[in-house]
Write a protein that holds these residues in place. Structure first.
Motif, PDB file in Angstrom:
ATOM      1  N   UNK A 212       0.864  -1.183   0.000  1.00 41.78           N
ATOM      2  CA  UNK A 212       0.000   0.000   0.000  1.00 41.78           C
ATOM      3  C   UNK A 212       0.905   1.239   0.000  1.00 41.78           C
ATOM      4  N   UNK A 213       0.296   2.401   0.084  1.00 40.31           N
ATOM      5  CA  UNK A 213       1.127   3.590   0.222  1.00 40.31           C
ATOM      6  C   UNK A 213       1.631   3.673   1.657  1.00 40.31           C
ATOM      7  N   UNK A 214       2.855   4.104   1.806  1.00 44.74           N
ATOM      8  CA  UNK A 214       3.432   4.352   3.137  1.00 44.74           C
ATOM      9  C   UNK A 214       3.434   3.156   4.094  1.00 44.74           C
ATOM     10  N   UNK A 215       3.631   1.980   3.573  1.00 43.41           N
ATOM     11  CA  UNK A 215       3.762   0.836   4.493  1.00 43.41           C
ATOM     12  C   UNK A 215       5.208   0.820   4.988  1.00 43.41           C
ATOM     13  N   UNK A 216       5.356   0.734   6.304  1.00 39.62           N
ATOM     14  CA  UNK A 216       6.710   0.833   6.851  1.00 39.62           C
ATOM     15  C   UNK A 216       7.119  -0.425   7.607  1.00 39.62           C
ATOM     16  N   UNK A 217       8.364  -0.461   7.967  1.00 38.13           N
ATOM     17  CA  UNK A 217       8.892  -1.578   8.743  1.00 38.13           C
ATOM     18  C   UNK A 217       8.202  -1.671  10.106  1.00 38.13           C
ATOM     19  N   UNK A 218       7.798  -0.498  10.626  1.00 39.50           N
ATOM     20  CA  UNK A 218       7.086  -0.491  11.912  1.00 39.50           C
ATOM     21  C   UNK A 218       5.742  -1.208  11.792  1.00 39.50           C
ATOM     22  N   UNK A 219       5.079  -1.027  10.626  1.00 33.08           N
ATOM     23  CA  UNK A 219       3.804  -1.741  10.405  1.00 33.08           C
ATOM     24  C   UNK A 219       4.033  -3.249  10.445  1.00 33.08           C
ATOM     25  N   UNK A 220       5.135  -3.651   9.806  1.00 37.38           N
ATOM     26  CA  UNK A 220       5.468  -5.077   9.776  1.00 37.38           C
ATOM     27  C   UNK A 220       5.653  -5.603  11.191  1.00 37.38           C
ATOM     28  N   UNK A 221       6.448  -4.888  11.960  1.00 33.64           N
ATOM     29  CA  UNK A 221       6.745  -5.379  13.304  1.00 33.64           C
ATOM     30  C   UNK A 221       5.488  -5.448  14.163  1.00 33.64           C
ATOM     31  N   UNK A 292       4.110  -2.734 -10.476  1.00 31.30           N
ATOM     32  CA  UNK A 292       3.546  -1.893  -9.419  1.00 31.30           C
ATOM     33  C   UNK A 292       4.540  -0.746  -9.202  1.00 31.30           C
ATOM     34  N   UNK A 293       4.029   0.462  -9.146  1.00 38.37           N
ATOM     35  CA  UNK A 293       4.874   1.647  -9.044  1.00 38.37           C
ATOM     36  C   UNK A 293       5.602   1.667  -7.689  1.00 38.37           C
ATOM     37  N   UNK A 294       6.909   1.401  -7.750  1.00 37.24           N
ATOM     38  CA  UNK A 294       7.689   1.272  -6.512  1.00 37.24           C
ATOM     39  C   UNK A 294       7.947   2.623  -5.846  1.00 37.24           C
ATOM     40  N   UNK A 295       7.743   3.717  -6.585  1.00 40.31           N
ATOM     41  CA  UNK A 295       7.901   5.032  -5.955  1.00 40.31           C
ATOM     42  C   UNK A 295       6.666   5.379  -5.129  1.00 40.31           C
ATOM     43  N   UNK A 296       5.548   4.884  -5.576  1.00 34.78           N
ATOM     44  CA  UNK A 296       4.295   5.209  -4.885  1.00 34.78           C
ATOM     45  C   UNK A 296       3.992   4.197  -3.773  1.00 34.78           C
ATOM     46  N   UNK A 297       4.299   2.936  -4.031  1.00 33.72           N
ATOM     47  CA  UNK A 297       3.894   1.893  -3.082  1.00 33.72           C
ATOM     48  C   UNK A 297       5.087   1.214  -2.420  1.00 33.72           C
ATOM     49  N   UNK A 298       4.834   0.741  -1.219  1.00 31.35           N
ATOM     50  CA  UNK A 298       5.827  -0.111  -0.553  1.00 31.35           C
ATOM     51  C   UNK A 298       5.056  -1.201   0.176  1.00 31.35           C
ATOM     52  N   UNK A 299       5.782  -2.160   0.696  1.00 30.88           N
ATOM     53  CA  UNK A 299       5.044  -3.232   1.372  1.00 30.88           C
ATOM     54  C   UNK A 299       5.961  -4.158   2.122  1.00 30.88           C
ATOM     55  N   UNK A 300       5.342  -5.021   2.886  1.00 25.00           N
ATOM     56  CA  UNK A 300       6.135  -6.025   3.600  1.00 25.00           C
ATOM     57  C   UNK A 300       5.643  -7.415   3.248  1.00 25.00           C
ATOM     58  N   UNK A 301       6.510  -8.380   3.504  1.00 26.44           N
ATOM     59  CA  UNK A 301       6.148  -9.779   3.283  1.00 26.44           C
ATOM     60  C   UNK A 301       6.736 -10.599   4.421  1.00 26.44           C
ATOM     61  N   UNK A 302       6.098 -11.700   4.697  1.00 27.32           N
ATOM     62  CA  UNK A 302       6.643 -12.620   5.716  1.00 27.32           C
ATOM     63  C   UNK A 302       6.265 -14.030   5.309  1.00 27.32           C
ATOM     64  N   UNK A 303       6.993 -14.994   5.826  1.00 28.58           N
ATOM     65  CA  UNK A 303       6.686 -16.374   5.473  1.00 28.58           C
ATOM     66  C   UNK A 303       7.145 -17.328   6.551  1.00 28.58           C
TER      67      UNK A 303
END
Ligand code: PHE
Length: 336
Positions: A212-221, A292-303
């Protein structure tokens, strides 16, 4: 006369019929008022004295044979009648219910937890092409990280293989959908690994992806903390720097399990910490690969590997048990 009785005895013994009328005729012929038995009994008085004993025995044998034959036929007849009268619409005897496999129980629990914060489930094929399993995930040909996930090839050039992780589903989903994306991809995965108590060439994973927009590492944690609290009742986690080609930065997630029992000491090797999954911020190169526009969006993944979580939750020591279908093991999960 004695020979005649012998013949009749054989006839009685050989008689058989499932027909009610025939059986009744048989009864009348032998045991009826004017039947054969009475007729022979009537002749008893005319038999010479020296033959009376033998004659008496024979006629009694015949009489018993007739009676037991009639009882047998009657019994056979009744059971037949019961069969016919049986209510065919009656519900059957309860069939033994199976149990859910512990892998599915835990998988469903994990899905439930992430569903409650807005994740949907996405599915994909177990047989994959090179692009979805490796290349699109920033694992180009000859990249040394491919060695970490050696797999089974069905065809080469172009490569068709058994997926080594469910990240391939994330690629497929991102190719079809624009952000916001919030999915879980549970499923079976395959790796060319020796089978032991700790590793298996087939196992199950559940991976998550949020773009999404503005997804950060803090969201992941925060999300992972919510997850470990829900699943294990343990909220203390740490993220240790690690490496995955498709995430940057990458981390291993450890849960603080505690050191309250001997088992805790054993499974955490005396540290109190347990590694439960890998995670990271989706590498912009991966987003570019799926347009996906990498300047506009960021995201996290886990597995994570589901077997590992099940083994932790239920203190199971050998991964091979999940694939043996031993009812003595599976039935222990009946009431969960
Ligand atoms: N796909 C990785 C594996 O199977 C797990 C993972 C997923 C790691 C997402 C980081 C982010 O090893």
């Amino acid at each position: 006369m004695l020979e005649k009785i012998d013949e009749l005895l054989i006839e009685v013994q050989n008689f058989t019929s499932a027909n009610k009328d025939e059986i009744e005729q048989f009864r009348i012929r032998f045991s009826g008022k004017k039947g054969i038995l009475n007729e022979i009994f009537g002749k008893f008085k005319d038999v010479p004295n020296e033959q009376k004993k033998e004659f008496g025995q024979k006629i009694n044998t015949l009489k018993q044979a007739v009676e037991s034959k009639l009882t047998d036929l009657k019994n056979a007849g009744t059971s037949q009648i019961i069969q016919i009268k049986e209510d065919l619409t009656r519900p059957g005897f309860p069939a033994e219910l199976g149990t859910r496999h512990p892998i599915n129980l835990v998988k469903n629990r994990i899905i439930e937890i992430f569903k409650s914060i807005g994740f949907a489930v996405a599915d994909g094929p177990e047989i994959e092409d090179d692009w979805h399993n490796f290349t699109a995930l920033n694992l180009p040909e000859y990249h040394p990280a491919r060695d970490m996930q050696d797999t089974f090839f069905l065809e080469t050039d172009p490569d068709i293989l058994l997926r080594t992780h469910t990240s391939s589903v994330q690629i497929r989903y991102m190719e079809e959908n624009q952000p916001p994306i919030r999915i879980l991809s549970p499923g079976r995965v395959f790796r060319n690994e020796a089978i032991s108590s700790r590793s298996h060439c087939i196992f199950h994973q559940i991976e998550g992806l949020y773009i999404d927009e503005n997804v950060s590492f803090a969201d992941l944690k925060q999300t992972l903390q919510f997850f470990t609290t829900e699943l294990f009742g343990k909220s203390k986690i740490r993220l240790r720097p690690s490496y995955f080609p498709f995430t940057e930065p990458s981390a291993e997630v450890d849960v603080y399990w505690g050191l309250n029992s001997e088992t805790d000491y054993r499974i955490t090797k005396g540290t109190g910490w347990l590694e439960i999954m890998g995670c990271g911020m989706v590498d912009p190169a991966v987003l570019q690969n799926v347009n996906i526009d990498a300047d506009k969006y960021s995201g996290y993944a886990f597995g994570m590997g589901i077997e590992r979580i099940v083994m932790l939750l239920y203190q199971m020591g050998d991964i091979r048990m999940f694939f043996e279908n031993d009812k003595r093991m599976l039935q222990q999960f009946k009431s969960l």
